[in-house]
Design a protein around this motif. Sequence first.
Motif, mmCIF file in Angstrom:
data_model
loop_
_atom_site.group_PDB
_atom_site.id
_atom_site.type_symbol
_atom_site.label_atom_id
_atom_site.label_comp_id
_atom_site.label_asym_id
_atom_site.label_seq_id
_atom_site.Cartn_x
_atom_site.Cartn_y
_atom_site.Cartn_z
ATOM 1 N N ARG A 1039 -1.602 -10.474 2.313
ATOM 2 C CA ARG A 1039 -1.658 -9.319 3.197
ATOM 3 C C ARG A 1039 -2.109 -9.789 4.571
ATOM 4 O O ARG A 1039 -3.190 -10.370 4.718
ATOM 5 C CB ARG A 1039 -2.628 -8.270 2.636
ATOM 6 C CG ARG A 1039 -2.552 -6.918 3.347
ATOM 7 C CD ARG A 1039 -3.550 -5.919 2.782
ATOM 8 N NE ARG A 1039 -4.895 -6.209 3.207
ATOM 9 C CZ ARG A 1039 -5.950 -6.324 2.412
ATOM 10 N NH1 ARG A 1039 -5.797 -6.199 1.108
ATOM 11 N NH2 ARG A 1039 -7.147 -6.589 2.892
ATOM 12 N N THR A 1040 -1.282 -9.566 5.587
ATOM 13 C CA THR A 1040 -1.572 -10.092 6.913
ATOM 14 C C THR A 1040 -2.343 -9.122 7.795
ATOM 15 O O THR A 1040 -2.904 -9.538 8.804
ATOM 16 C CB THR A 1040 -0.262 -10.476 7.617
ATOM 17 O OG1 THR A 1040 0.583 -9.315 7.674
ATOM 18 C CG2 THR A 1040 0.461 -11.575 6.861
ATOM 19 N N SER A 1041 -2.350 -7.836 7.468
ATOM 20 C CA SER A 1041 -3.100 -6.861 8.262
ATOM 21 C C SER A 1041 -3.275 -5.608 7.422
ATOM 22 O O SER A 1041 -2.681 -5.453 6.350
ATOM 23 C CB SER A 1041 -2.359 -6.534 9.572
ATOM 24 O OG SER A 1041 -1.152 -5.874 9.292
ATOM 25 N N GLY A 1042 -4.073 -4.685 7.940
ATOM 26 C CA GLY A 1042 -4.298 -3.439 7.227
ATOM 27 C C GLY A 1042 -5.165 -3.641 5.994
ATOM 28 O O GLY A 1042 -5.780 -4.680 5.782
ATOM 29 N N TYR A 1043 -5.217 -2.626 5.153
ATOM 30 C CA TYR A 1043 -6.083 -2.671 3.988
ATOM 31 C C TYR A 1043 -5.321 -2.519 2.684
ATOM 32 O O TYR A 1043 -5.910 -2.589 1.617
ATOM 33 C CB TYR A 1043 -7.162 -1.581 4.083
ATOM 34 C CG TYR A 1043 -6.624 -0.172 4.102
ATOM 35 C CD1 TYR A 1043 -6.449 0.547 2.923
ATOM 36 C CD2 TYR A 1043 -6.277 0.435 5.297
ATOM 37 C CE1 TYR A 1043 -5.941 1.832 2.946
ATOM 38 C CE2 TYR A 1043 -5.774 1.721 5.333
ATOM 39 C CZ TYR A 1043 -5.615 2.419 4.147
ATOM 40 O OH TYR A 1043 -5.118 3.691 4.155
ATOM 41 N N GLN A 1044 -3.994 -2.318 2.738
ATOM 42 C CA GLN A 1044 -3.230 -2.280 1.502
ATOM 43 C C GLN A 1044 -1.806 -2.742 1.776
ATOM 44 O O GLN A 1044 -1.277 -2.554 2.871
ATOM 45 C CB GLN A 1044 -3.215 -0.887 0.892
ATOM 46 C CG GLN A 1044 -2.382 0.146 1.639
ATOM 47 C CD GLN A 1044 -2.305 1.464 0.888
ATOM 48 O OE1 GLN A 1044 -2.825 1.603 -0.202
ATOM 49 N NE2 GLN A 1044 -1.629 2.435 1.474
ATOM 50 N N GLY A 1045 -1.219 -3.378 0.770
ATOM 51 C CA GLY A 1045 0.153 -3.852 0.877
ATOM 52 C C GLY A 1045 0.794 -3.858 -0.501
ATOM 53 O O GLY A 1045 0.152 -4.231 -1.492
ATOM 54 N N PHE A 1046 2.055 -3.465 -0.579
ATOM 55 C CA PHE A 1046 2.762 -3.327 -1.849
ATOM 56 C C PHE A 1046 3.679 -4.524 -2.075
ATOM 57 O O PHE A 1046 4.437 -4.915 -1.177
ATOM 58 C CB PHE A 1046 3.607 -2.050 -1.858
ATOM 59 C CG PHE A 1046 2.807 -0.781 -1.772
ATOM 60 C CD1 PHE A 1046 2.451 -0.088 -2.919
ATOM 61 C CD2 PHE A 1046 2.399 -0.269 -0.542
ATOM 62 C CE1 PHE A 1046 1.713 1.081 -2.843
ATOM 63 C CE2 PHE A 1046 1.658 0.894 -0.459
ATOM 64 C CZ PHE A 1046 1.317 1.571 -1.618
ATOM 65 N N VAL A 1047 3.650 -5.085 -3.294
ATOM 66 C CA VAL A 1047 4.602 -6.109 -3.709
ATOM 67 C C VAL A 1047 5.071 -5.781 -5.129
ATOM 68 O O VAL A 1047 4.353 -5.133 -5.898
ATOM 69 C CB VAL A 1047 4.013 -7.532 -3.665
ATOM 70 C CG1 VAL A 1047 3.852 -8.026 -2.263
ATOM 71 C CG2 VAL A 1047 2.686 -7.589 -4.397
ATOM 72 N N PHE A 1048 6.265 -6.255 -5.458
ATOM 73 C CA PHE A 1048 6.856 -6.012 -6.763
ATOM 74 C C PHE A 1048 7.376 -7.335 -7.333
ATOM 75 O O PHE A 1048 7.610 -8.291 -6.594
ATOM 76 C CB PHE A 1048 8.033 -5.016 -6.661
ATOM 77 C CG PHE A 1048 7.694 -3.730 -5.991
ATOM 78 C CD1 PHE A 1048 7.203 -2.666 -6.718
ATOM 79 C CD2 PHE A 1048 7.854 -3.577 -4.621
ATOM 80 C CE1 PHE A 1048 6.899 -1.472 -6.101
ATOM 81 C CE2 PHE A 1048 7.548 -2.394 -3.995
ATOM 82 C CZ PHE A 1048 7.059 -1.333 -4.742
ATOM 83 N N SER A 1049 7.575 -7.361 -8.621
ATOM 84 C CA SER A 1049 8.242 -8.504 -9.235
ATOM 85 C C SER A 1049 9.731 -8.434 -8.931
ATOM 86 O O SER A 1049 10.292 -7.358 -8.774
ATOM 87 C CB SER A 1049 8.008 -8.521 -10.748
ATOM 88 O OG SER A 1049 8.570 -7.366 -11.355
ATOM 89 N N ASN A 1050 10.342 -9.622 -8.837
ATOM 90 C CA ASN A 1050 11.765 -9.651 -8.501
ATOM 91 C C ASN A 1050 12.666 -9.405 -9.707
ATOM 92 O O ASN A 1050 13.883 -9.324 -9.553
ATOM 93 C CB ASN A 1050 12.126 -10.986 -7.853
ATOM 94 C CG ASN A 1050 11.970 -12.152 -8.815
ATOM 95 O OD1 ASN A 1050 11.291 -12.037 -9.836
ATOM 96 N ND2 ASN A 1050 12.589 -13.268 -8.499
#
Length: 1447
Positions: A1039-1050
Amino acid sequence: MYRFHPLGGPLVQFSNDFRTAERLKAKTDFDGGLVFSEDKLETNTIFQVRIEKKVGLWSGGLEIGVTQVDPNSLTAETVPRSGTEMRNGTWLMTSSTILHDSQPIIENYGFDLEKLEEGDTVGLMRTKQGALVFFIAGVSQGVALSFVPADIYCVVNLYGKCAMISLVNVNLSEQSTNTVEHVVHEELPQHPELGNYSNTENNSENDKLRFHTNFGPLVKLSNNQRTAERRRPLEEFNNSVVRIDTLIHKWSGSIEFGLITHSPESFSGVADFPATLTVVGNGTVIMSGNGVLHDGKATNSPYTNFNLDQLQEGDRIGVMRKSNGNVIYFVNGESHGVATNISNGGPIWGCCNLYGMAAKVSIVVRNEREEHNLRVTTRNPQDFTTPSSVMVNTVSAGDELMFHPNCGFHAAVINNGRTAHRPESTNDFNHGVVLTNRILHPSEMFEIRLDKIVTKWAGSIEIGVTTHAPTSLDYPCTMTNVRSGTWMMTGNGVMHNGQSIIDEYGQSLDRLKVGDCVGVLRKENGNLHFFVNGADQGCAASHIPDNVYGVIDLYGQAAQATIITHSGINSDNNYTSDNIEDSKSVRQLGGRSVSGESMFSGDLKFHHLHGKNARISSNGLTACRPNALGEFNAAIVVSSRALKDNELFEVVIERMVDRWSGNIEAGVTMIKPENLIFPNTMTDLVDDGIVPTTIMLSGSSIMSGGNTITNRYLCNLDCLSVGSKVGMMRKSDGMLHFFINGEDMGAAPIEVPSSVFAVIDLYGQCAQVSITRVGDVSLVSSQAVDSLSFPFNDTSHRFSVCCGKNIVLKNNNLTATRIRHYNNALIFSSAPLDFDETFEIRISEINSKWTGALMLGVTSLGISDEYPSSHIPAKLSAICSDTWFIKECAVYKNHSLIRDNYCVNLNRLCVGDRVGVKISQDGTLRFLINGEEMGCAATNVPKRMHVAIDLFGSCESVLITSTMKAMTTSSKEGLDTNALAESALSVPEDNSPTQPGPSSPNTAIIPSTTTKRYSSPLAFSSNHSRNIELLNGNFTAKRTSGYQGFVFSNQILQKGKIFEIRIDQINPKWTSNLMVGVLECNPERIQFPFNALGLKKACWLVMGDDVFRNGIRTSEKIGVDLNTLKVGQTVGLMVDSAHNLHIIVGSMDNVIACNVGSRCRALVVLYGEAEQITILGKEEEKELSLKNELTEKEVLVGISRSSIDLNPRKFCEYLDACLRFKRSLVIPDAFFVPTEPTVCFCEPCIKSRGEKELIGKQGDPPVEYTLPLGWVRFPINIIIDNLTSSTSCNQNASGAMTTSTSSLSNVLTTWHVAYHGLEIFRVRDVMDCGQLIAADGETACEEEKDEKSDNAELIFSNVLEYAAIPEFSPTHSFIDSRTRKRLDARVALQILVQPNSYKVGSPTHPMPSRLLTEGGINLDNIQWSTKEQGSTHVSALLVKLGGYFND
């Protein structure tokens, strides 16, 4: 009287004493018609031409303008063929666009010249103020340019449809030296389009109220006679009879306003004008102060409690006479009632007296937006006590900067002037301009925080300064449309008066998120600086005037912004670093602060430097060749910045022309655009031959430095059409990949260095492209990745060879194409469907020539490869067995409709869309479109059904994208041939029992005979939130900024397989921690919510120690608390065979949900403390598979198990160099065994493994062979199917090859090991066949080949040194991209040879001296040969780089 210059374009012919010009050959040539005026253009004189003749064969039309180029300095050879080629100070009107030196500077100006007809006139004039004005049919189109030089010639281009023109004399009926624009008073021709034309926003231009050209002696008119001002407002206060723009507070009194029955023509001279309107004794109704005077007498005093002396700059006053004679005054849009009555039914004129403080007024067109501004600015009388200009000069340092209530039509100011927003931001995207309430002080920061965004739109907030006051600005739809006194930062560029002055300035404002801050500051020295999250982006402009207002444009995504107050900032101090730090503490939203670091680099756009025939528009996203019918090259465009590794730069072709051959060319270059001298075509560039500076794909050829590397690349750009997409990507391994419509075409056979710029050459037929992904750092969309298939991926489904007569199967039966007509195109799956097995295809070609579309279903017809094709019907509904299928949007069984409106209409599917079918365990038939299940289509469907597809109508080609279920072999009587063949491409499961967890105490042990097919590793999907950066081949997310980031499996989680992640980095300044869960829908179809609980569709999420289903808490205190995780701890997710969802933290295994779907993807939210995570299992699984892999197989192919150490050396540079060479061969990875290690036989690696035996034995009977010393061995999949599945191959074999003897186990145990040297360009041909072939490419599979014919002899040897002599394996020069060494590369193949199929003999070629001295093998029998095609199998590729060790 003007005349044309005798020198003109090559096709121009003059007549009528050089007052008429004609373009010869107008029906065969569209250009070459440039003409000039003989004399320079005189000031305040109209140069006008009339169109005499037009031809309808071409597009385009007359072009007219002025130029500083002296036609006397030109020769017949140097006259340009078109006006757009004119440079060195040329301003040209073409269509409705104004060009300066061929660059568009004003769009949508005036009437479209292409719509003019024969007899229409076009003119231009330079006023004495230097403004350039164009005239259409004698009607002024307004000021096109505020200043052009005096020494200019007129230039006219007889282009396209325009074939002949004549000069027309203009007699101005009246011409005032005080006016900026002139209207020619002539009778307009009857032209239907000109009659409704308006050069402003109102369509009744000719009916607009204007000030009369007779006026007081101290009055000056401007703005097309709609603005009047006093010439010397500080010296005189009256003698000015003619919205208030300017007030002079030196005087008392103000504007007088009303009606008059006297015609302005009656005031014949200056002396006839009265000093004030109130002294006119009759025929007047004048409002002065708060009273009304009728015929010079006070008849209604006071008329209202509002006094005209209280009006401020920007206030509006109007008057209306109704049909009954009542006169009503309006102030700021509000009626003040009936003032008096005029019974005179004759004509009445409006009149205005610029008296006292009133120095400048303008006539206002009242429309909806103006009424909006009038309503919000209505004030009480006491608000007018202090003039605004005085307030600006006397405002204290503590006076708070706020938004002015005047704003754009779609904007509103709330929160006591601190916040501006677009209330209907989901329905509109512009008209959101808002200004500050006062002028900015020197070194005062105007900064706003972005409170709300709407992702529906493109673009975002724009900020800057303007000299226009909020009360006088005619608010535009966007601030960049304002052509004076305005400096704006938009995107990552800076614009001044609507023209771009810096293309790549700072961080892109289009990337800002909620909570981010952006500001502007004018320093005392006049320099203008912009700030993003407190970071100074540098000087954007200089010499900015003192009195400027701050302005923002709530455009596109920007829906709401709030001013940030900076205390202690005044005109005496600069915006220092201390101020910046203080301001950072203010930037908080929802308990979080925003980092000042840049999250993203600049967006991918086209660079402003480009080829001479190219044009850039749409904020750098579109490139075109404007004169595509006249020019075919010199239109090279380059990306605005260098590409990152694994970043896709993709464009879509938007316009093509049929005039030329050739098409778009694409590639990369190391040369920066600033240093590039743009050639006519990019393939003309020549490099030094050592380091490739430019690599281009032209047609199907890869070219570097003007030389062709290969002309057999896997795609052909010349075949693309409008709508096709072309992309390029430099991957982290240094290889360049091209993409067509999202599909990877493979690596180009050359490595490229890092920091390369993308290049597009708009060549030939390609006339316009646009960038499809701006700054999107990803491999490619998951849909495209899912669709990539390779010829030997045996996990894929296949089409049966039994198909319709118009079908051709390609790509190892993965692709089916209809080659003619519209029907007879049935295709079937090669095997019946298992329960819950999905069969999916992707549409790859659509032909709009036909109607109808794809039909898909299942059938009980006993399809097999032996089924006669003559029995296949012409359409799906004619199959004689039970068949269920979709047609359009309905479900049919045989001929009967069983369900209507079941799904989206298949006629609407486009190229790239996917359609699938499956039969569930309960016997229900289900269809899927783009991965989304459409529900139950039918029930009680039998098992063992084949998939049936009809490529009907518009659908011409499909590609299989699905894979078969993992095959499990039960303990039946041994393994059949197919199972053995599949074992070569499978990875054995670990036979150890799974450790029981709390929810699975009786976990079954997988039988030893169970195999699972090899698949690509589980990684993070490229579809993630914008503040996520993927590293380490998409196995690490940060996560490069902010306080939350979403990722998923491919990939979809497999049942029983753990998806496990490790926390790599935490940030203690935040609270809370990681969230994990699963999502049952395709992540590409969701819109990232403001927080994780906003996922409302098919989502299970663990937050802390609670479980949420679609945002609703379902259970608490599950036994693990994710908020307590530390660096190094792991979290796993698993869906078991009973559809239970497990979370595994350390040794704790908890079931958190039941009955989850079968197509779940892992979801991870990097929340709060969690900033970086990594997927586990990549290296661990690889090492485990290697340890349990190939016990018997390694011995059989010539490498003993004892010779392989998993970690013989930490790193081998020679092996790494050979890997780079192997990648340059562009051989797909599917040819190689992914689970078998690549082995280096260089001397250091052999010593590190402790190998002493350099000669091996294998076969029945055993035969010796040498190990490949000094070579690197790449194991290859041994292909049995290409022989046993082909009837012709079996017929042409020698007779020794049978089904049993060609089984994999037999080949690996009884066949002999040998080597075959060959030229590099033949490697791919041999690997495609899987066996040795003659140099002419003939194999035993050639149809109708006589078994007794004299086949070419194949030569190989059990001694590699002899098989690889230069006569067999010549060297190839290879430049290592890392070391820059020029090496001699050779290749050879390790093969398995059937015993008794070859003969041995003495060498017929000279043997290497090294071989003669070492001995060890009988050298008299080392040359083996055979004529029996099919008696060999290729088992490995061998690579050797001579000169690496200076040998």
